[in-house]
Scaffold this motif. Sequence first.
Motif, short mmCIF file in Angstrom:
data_model
loop_
_atom_site.label_atom_id
_atom_site.label_comp_id
_atom_site.label_asym_id
_atom_site.label_seq_id
_atom_site.Cartn_x
_atom_site.Cartn_y
_atom_site.Cartn_z
N GLN A 74 0.81 -1.22 0.00
CA GLN A 74 0.00 0.00 0.00
C GLN A 74 0.85 1.27 0.00
OE1 GLN A 74 -3.71 -0.02 0.06
NE2 GLN A 74 -2.90 -1.91 -0.82
N GLY A 231 3.73 2.34 17.36
CA GLY A 231 2.39 2.19 17.92
C GLY A 231 2.48 2.31 19.43
N ASP A 234 2.93 -1.36 20.64
CA ASP A 234 3.53 -2.19 19.59
C ASP A 234 4.63 -3.11 20.10
OD1 ASP A 234 5.49 -0.34 20.10
OD2 ASP A 234 5.83 0.22 18.01
N VAL A 267 1.54 6.47 17.41
CA VAL A 267 0.19 6.32 16.87
C VAL A 267 -0.66 5.57 17.89
CG1 VAL A 267 -1.18 5.49 14.93
CG2 VAL A 267 1.19 6.20 14.55
N GLN A 270 -2.48 1.18 18.52
CA GLN A 270 -1.86 0.37 17.47
C GLN A 270 -0.85 -0.62 18.05
OE1 GLN A 270 -2.81 0.26 14.36
NE2 GLN A 270 -4.33 1.86 14.78
N GLY A 274 -0.50 -4.20 13.61
CA GLY A 274 -1.59 -3.30 13.22
C GLY A 274 -1.08 -1.97 12.71
N LEU A 275 0.03 -1.48 13.26
CA LEU A 275 0.59 -0.20 12.83
C LEU A 275 0.92 -0.21 11.34
CD1 LEU A 275 1.73 2.63 13.46
CD2 LEU A 275 3.91 1.50 14.02
N MET A 277 -0.45 -1.73 9.05
CA MET A 277 -1.67 -1.74 8.24
C MET A 277 -2.28 -0.35 8.12
SD MET A 277 -3.25 -5.30 9.78
CE MET A 277 -4.66 -5.39 8.70
N GLN A 278 -1.77 0.62 8.90
CA GLN A 278 -2.27 1.99 8.84
C GLN A 278 -1.49 2.77 7.79
OE1 GLN A 278 -5.02 2.64 10.68
NE2 GLN A 278 -4.80 0.48 11.24
N SER A 279 -1.62 2.37 6.54
CA SER A 279 -0.79 2.92 5.47
C SER A 279 -1.01 4.43 5.28
CB SER A 279 -1.04 2.18 4.16
OG SER A 279 -2.41 2.19 3.82
N VAL A 281 -1.84 6.67 7.52
CA VAL A 281 -1.18 7.38 8.62
C VAL A 281 0.32 7.41 8.41
CG1 VAL A 281 -0.74 7.36 11.11
CG2 VAL A 281 -3.02 6.80 10.25
#
Length: 291
Positions: A74, A231, A234, A267, A270, A274-275, A277-279, A281
């Motif tokens: 992404q 995160g 994280d 962030v 997160q 998961g962090l 996956m926050q493209s 952001v």
Amino acid sequence: MKKQSTRSNRLKLLFAMAVLLFAAAQLKAQQLKPSDKGLAPTNGIKVYYEVYGQGKPIILLHGAFMTIEGNWNQIIPELAKTRKVIAIEMQGHGHTPFSDRKLTNLNLAMDVAGVMDYLKVDSADVAGYSMGGSVAYQFAILYPKRINKMVIISSTYKSTGWIPEIADAFKSFKPELFDNSPMKTAYDAVAPDKTKWSKFIAQMIVFAGEPFDMGDANIAKIKAPVLIIAGDNDGLDKVELGKTYKLLGGGVSADMQAMPKSQLAIVPAQSHVGLMMQSAVILAYMNSFLK
């Protein structure tokens, strides 16, 4: 017995989250095709790379057990609109052949320099996630004149930068955990020799379990501006992360002195997986920092 069971459950949860990241990558596979790709001979092995877009170069370094697509699918299309993106698959990962060469952050950082030499890139920005972030730190220490800016995503330069639960989880990795996993599927799809899977996993388990520390003094010597993205939950020890940021010149009162060249972004809500996956952001922070 209870402690061992708890550790096993944490490991399974961490692995399940990694599976989610791989699954998301498959559902949203990047459509952009590389303008160049191949194997660069470097440091005794051959390293696979892909090149996208045109402009100022940025090198992307993936996390453990991952591929270019699995980590950056992404991110690449957006960065490639204005940048020359060079994505690398490290030793044994993805298209890069397995090697019996010892897997270390030092060797991997030297591989990055070798790919740059092969592509005739003198210097570049470097972004690394997780294991790739550790390699980026090592690269900045080894080759200070070849790095312009650096983005570290949920990573550290020493094993004690993780909270103890993460270190325990790394030590608990078992080969069978990866059987019939999305990681195995991704490996089989692109690996030049699928029969090396078991050796690759065994090598990675040893690598993940070995303590490392690149040295506070070496981090303090990094002159390139660094953006750290983490995160809030994280797995990084946030006390140690704060110390890292101070070593890079941050953690000051910018009302009383100049704003530091390095930046820190935490962030909320997160995890480590998961962090990534926050493209949107991550891209927003990266674009602001790298412009």
